[in-house]
Design an enzyme around this catalytic site. Structure first.
Site, PDB file in Angstrom:
ATOM      1  CD  GLU A 255      -2.921   1.428   2.593  1.00 27.67           C
ATOM      2  OE1 GLU A 255      -2.618  -0.056   2.878  1.00 27.67           O
ATOM      3  OE2 GLU A 255      -3.326   2.494   3.377  1.00 27.67           O
ATOM      4  CD  GLU A 260      -2.977   7.682   4.973  1.00 24.90           C
ATOM      5  OE1 GLU A 260      -3.774   7.102   5.422  1.00 24.90           O
ATOM      6  OE2 GLU A 260      -2.328   7.536   5.424  1.00 24.90           O
TER       7      GLU A 260
END
Length: 367
Positions: A255, A260
């Site tokens: 991932e 974020e």
């Protein structure tokens, strides 16, 4: 002639013959020891190559374009005396083995990069090596993009929806829907709306879209221009998962979280990689603090290659990760855009939160 005289002459002849044989043997021995080659199991002698010369001409170099015309093409001319083959480490993780040292190779990593090329010339088991440095420019080539210029729902040729509650193990508070209330395209941007409302057992709704099964890629540059939602508990993300996730469940698939942002940590941008041994709370993560994340658009960029993964905000590098063949970041990945709220990373939700919008101007993927 008496027998004694005959014997004496024979002995002299034999002695001379013996001496001649010794001289011939010594010459052959000296000849073999002066040869730097080796003998294989077949008995065939090989000689170590000499005079290894490597020429690497970047196509399109000029005063205006000292690193080439942007095509990434390099004409190699490699030669060595007594060489029968060549092995070339091209400096980008690729290896080429040829019998003819004259060939053209195209580098694909965009931007201006310097590669150290290692060349070995072989003759059997014998070889010599050298290296050369090449600097060249590769013009970015668009592999895929969505400019969000067509009003309505996200382009179904590019995106599909993940729907449901809980955030797949992250204990998030929202229910992901495909409703226009939660996701739409208007005025040139994609808008993901997180709303406080009761919906199918959840107290919030939002949206998550993915390119799985529609677009994936291996290595390249991703640019996303976006403006963050505001509010304690909001957790927008721009990220990618390995396309083999169905056969190699997370974290084995890998991932890459290129961006974020947490409403509870205003203006702090995270870049993180998850993989076996480093996932969840132990992911390999760095962060940078910017200004006006929720009021202005910023460009979030990922430069992903065989030997590294780099994270940028507005062209400011804030994380470099060393990639290698043993990691899962050497296969196709697909894109994900979502806006969560609460959960393991999003944290406490502001009790006064009503709604907020995660806005994306474009997504662009280059070679």
């Amino acid at each position: 002639m008496t027998p004694n005289i005959l014997i004496s002459r024979l002995n002299k002849w034999q002695i001379n013959l013996f001496r001649s044989c010794l001289l011939i043997s010594a010459f052959m021995l000296i000849s073999c020891s002066s040869d730097s080659g080796s003998t294989g199991g077949s008995g065939t002698k090989s000689t170590t190559p000499t005079n290894l010369v490597v020429s690497a001409l970047v196509i399109g170099t000029s005063v205006q374009n000292p690193n080439g015309d942007g095509s990434g093409m390099v004409n190699f001319n490699i030669s060595a005396t007594n060489a029968t083959s060549y092995k070339i480490l091209l400096g980008n993780g690729e290896v080429k083995e040829v019998t003819n040292g004259v060939f053209t190779y195209t580098y694909t990593a965009s931007g201006t990069n310097t590669y150290v090329v290692y060349v070995s010339a072989y003759n059997g088991a014998n070889f010599i090596s050298t290296s050369a440095s090449i600097s060249l420019y590769v013009a970015p080539t668009a592999l895929w993009s969505d400019e969000f210029n067509v009003a309505g729902t996200p382009n179904s040729n590019y995106w599909s929806y993940d729907t449901g509650a809980g955030g797949w193990g992250n204990n998030e508070a929202q229910y992901y829907t495909n409703r226009p209330e939660n996701i739409s395209v208007s005025n040139g941007t994609l808008k993901i709306n997180t709303i406080k409302e009761s919906y199918l057992g959840s107290n919030y709704t939002s949206a998550r879209i993915i390119t799985k099964g529609k677009f994936s890629f291996k290595y390249g540059t991703v640019e996303i221009k976006a403006k963050m939602p505001i509010g304690g508990g909001t957790w927008p993300a721009l990220w990618m998962l390995g396309s083999n996730i169905d056969t190699a469940p997370w974290p084995a698939c890998g991932e890459i979280d290129m961006m974020e942002h947490l409403g509870n940590q205003l203006n702090k941008i995270y870049g993180t990689l998850h993989y076996p041994g480093h996932y969840g709370g132990t992911g390999d993560s760095s962060n940078v603090t910017i200004t006006n994340a929720t009021t202005e658009f910023h460009i979030y960029k990922l430069d992903w290659r065989a030997d590294f993964v780099k994270f940028y905000v507005d062209n400011q590098l804030f994380k470099t990760f060393v990639n290698s063949a043993s990691l899962p970041f050497n296969q196709n990945f697909f894109l994900i855009i979502n806006s969560a709220i609460g959960g393991n990373f999003g944290g406490t939700i502001d009790p006064n939160f009503v709604s907020s919008t995660f806005e994306i101007d474009y997504v662009r993927v280059y070679n």
